[in-house]
Design an enzyme around this catalytic site. Structure first.
Site, PDB file in Angstrom:
ATOM      1  N   THR B 102      92.522  42.507  99.522  1.00  0.00           N
ATOM      2  CA  THR B 102      91.615  43.531 100.020  1.00  0.00           C
ATOM      3  C   THR B 102      90.189  42.980 100.386  1.00  0.00           C
ATOM      4  O   THR B 102      89.542  42.445  99.137  1.00  0.00           O
ATOM      5  CB  THR B 102      91.364  44.700  99.186  1.00  0.00           C
ATOM      6  OG1 THR B 102      92.547  45.465  99.078  1.00  0.00           O
ATOM      7  CG2 THR B 102      90.289  45.759  99.758  1.00  0.00           C
ATOM      8  N   LYS B 177      92.346  49.557 104.815  1.00  0.00           N
ATOM      9  CA  LYS B 177      92.610  49.406 103.651  1.00  0.00           C
ATOM     10  C   LYS B 177      91.176  49.905 102.720  1.00  0.00           C
ATOM     11  O   LYS B 177      91.297  50.721 101.666  1.00  0.00           O
ATOM     12  CB  LYS B 177      92.721  48.279 102.933  1.00  0.00           C
ATOM     13  CG  LYS B 177      92.824  47.999 101.494  1.00  0.00           C
ATOM     14  CD  LYS B 177      93.963  48.541 100.663  1.00  0.00           C
ATOM     15  CE  LYS B 177      93.947  48.536  99.125  1.00  0.00           C
ATOM     16  NZ  LYS B 177      94.110  47.349  98.554  1.00  0.00           N
ATOM     17  N   LYS B 245      84.877  45.769  93.291  1.00  0.00           N
ATOM     18  CA  LYS B 245      84.686  44.919  94.358  1.00  0.00           C
ATOM     19  C   LYS B 245      84.948  45.679  95.722  1.00  0.00           C
ATOM     20  O   LYS B 245      84.338  45.393  96.819  1.00  0.00           O
ATOM     21  CB  LYS B 245      85.685  43.728  94.394  1.00  0.00           C
ATOM     22  CG  LYS B 245      85.679  42.748  95.485  1.00  0.00           C
ATOM     23  CD  LYS B 245      86.969  42.889  96.273  1.00  0.00           C
ATOM     24  CE  LYS B 245      88.266  42.619  95.570  1.00  0.00           C
ATOM     25  NZ  LYS B 245      89.320  42.660  96.391  1.00  0.00           N
TER      26      LYS B 245
END
Lengths: 299, 299
Positions: B102, B177, B245
């Site tokens: 990702t 995502k 993150k």
């Protein structure tokens, strides 16, 4: 002993989106059904199918072995049960009183006490599963009260729900339903934020829903409300104004217990912003997307 | 033309919780597999099963027809692909480069351009479904890139995922995502707030999960992470530090598009509070409950 269509008359009060479907299932199971509703016309279809209309709550209670209620707000519940001409005052000795409204745990306990003084049995039994769960008789029913009282009314609850759990004593059904609403509140923020991001990024919302639904972002909200959002269908399965009521109760209860549910508070704030829009209160909870979409068109 | 075990060698970089399971599926499907990982010992099991270790990223790329990466952070992805001795510099003409980390949509587009200049094909293909989805080969794979490139590598992606959707051009897999992570972020708040309320209200958390799982509060998070929370199992299926993150990237991207995702920002703030606790970063995302439980014990 359990209730059965042969020997028990069911009274049902509150024929909204959910209640009408639920009362219909009881009728379909062969029970004699008494009905009362603030707006009489909502009873027409059930009366045509054989339900008996009563002109007052007290009269309905006097003529029923089990009284089931699912209405809007705790104040409605309080009046229905505890007013001088209410359910508790009118109910038969040994009857069962089941409130399926999402309401205050403390009110459920008060009703339980009042019912006991009249030799009646009370359960709090709020539901989850939305309009579709009600229509299909597949609600999750969260029960607070005595085990033997639940056993007695299980046959009639089973006409409405596929998952019926005794969560504890009086009020525990309400506490569980509040947990449920707390979980949904933030899930709705996530779903609507995700779809507004997808729209802004120029993605196909259909494909994004498909991908999210197959992974860790899957949820009942995504499955049931996501497609309605994509179709622009904001009709109420569950009203924004009722959801705000539930969130208010949950925040009060959580605060009383020393908790600070920040996600829930944010959700309440966002839904209140939506409710201030014209017609916002009368939308379904998926209407939250409109708030995000409005912000999108501004930026 | 599609890749097949008979004529294609797969290179796999990144053997963490997810990557190790995913590479294992490729090996099980009969492909020759090259592997590289920062910590070599994590490759031992795959090497024992026949995978070939390479001492550098460039060497792995030079010896592979398809290179798959799933690492931690965008800076790792950037270095892997775009460094002087990286994947793009080393890759075979006509090879396929698939980043399943990702990461940033803009980085996916840069890699796509760089790959094209070397006559290689690049796809961004992040996944959802967690450790269990990876273990069972049932991930949701969200792909950005060219349709014909996806078709070419579909057989190898199918060893890892059961739902593979082309979401658009380069970067669209990453955008999707991020939508997924946005939805999960607030869902996790809701789940942990609901369970902390349940605990404080003295309910049985097992029964509450059962009731919520059968109604409108159901979610993949509730089904998969709820039971782990109840067992006190906070081991990482998906690390808190990686989730932070992802949320940082999503907030930056959303802000760039003029959005203000308040639920996501709250989730990031809560997870950062958790990450500041000793060991907090290394927990699984269900560790958020510990933050709420800590607040519980304080009050």
């Amino acid at each position: 002993m359990q209730v059965s269509p042969a020997d028990s008359v069911i009274g049902f009060i509150g024929l909204g989106v959910m209640g009408k479907s639920m009362a219909g299932h009881i009728l379909s199971a062969g029970y004699r059904l008494n009905v009362f509703n603030r707006t009489r016309s909502k009873a027409d279809e059930l009366v045509e199918r054989g339900a008996v209309w009563h002109d007052s709550v007290g009269e309905l209670a006097r003529n029923s072995d089990v009284v089931i209620t699912i209405v809007g707000y705790p104040k409605d519940v309080e009046e229905l049960y505890l007013a001088a001409d209410g359910i508790v005052a009118g109910c038969r000795s040994g009857s069962f009183l089941i409130d399926m409204t999402t309401s205050r745990p403390s009110l459920a306990r008060r009703i339980h006490e009042a019912a006991k003084r009249r030799s009646a049995h009370s359960l709090d039994a709020p539901v989850s599963g939305g309009d579709i769960g009600a229509r299909d008789g597949r609600l999750s029913i969260m029960v607070g009260g005595e085990e033997e009282d639940l056993q007695a009314v299980l046959p009639v609850l089973r006409t409405m729900g596929s998952n019926i759990t005794l969560q504890g004593g009086p009020g525990a059904g309400q506490h569980t339903k509040l947990c449920n609403q707390i979980a949904i509140a933030s899930t709705m923020i996530g779903l609507c934020e995700a779809l507004s991001y997808a729209q802004k990024a120029g993605l196909s919302l259909d494909l994004v829903l498909q991908a999210m639904g197959a992974g860790a972002a899957q949820s009942s909200a995504l499955n049931n409300l996501g497609p309605r959002i994509l179709k622009g269908d904001f009709a109420p399965g569950f009203y924004v104004r009722h959801f705000i009521k539930d969130m208010n109760i949950a925040i009060e209860e959580a605060s009383d217990m020393g908790l600070d549910p920040r996600g829930l508070k944010l959700a309440k704030q966002l839904y209140e912003e939506l409710a201030r829009e014209p017609g916002g209160e009368e939308l379904g909870t998926q209407g939250l997307f409109k708030l995000f979409a409005r912000e999108l068109s501004r930026s």
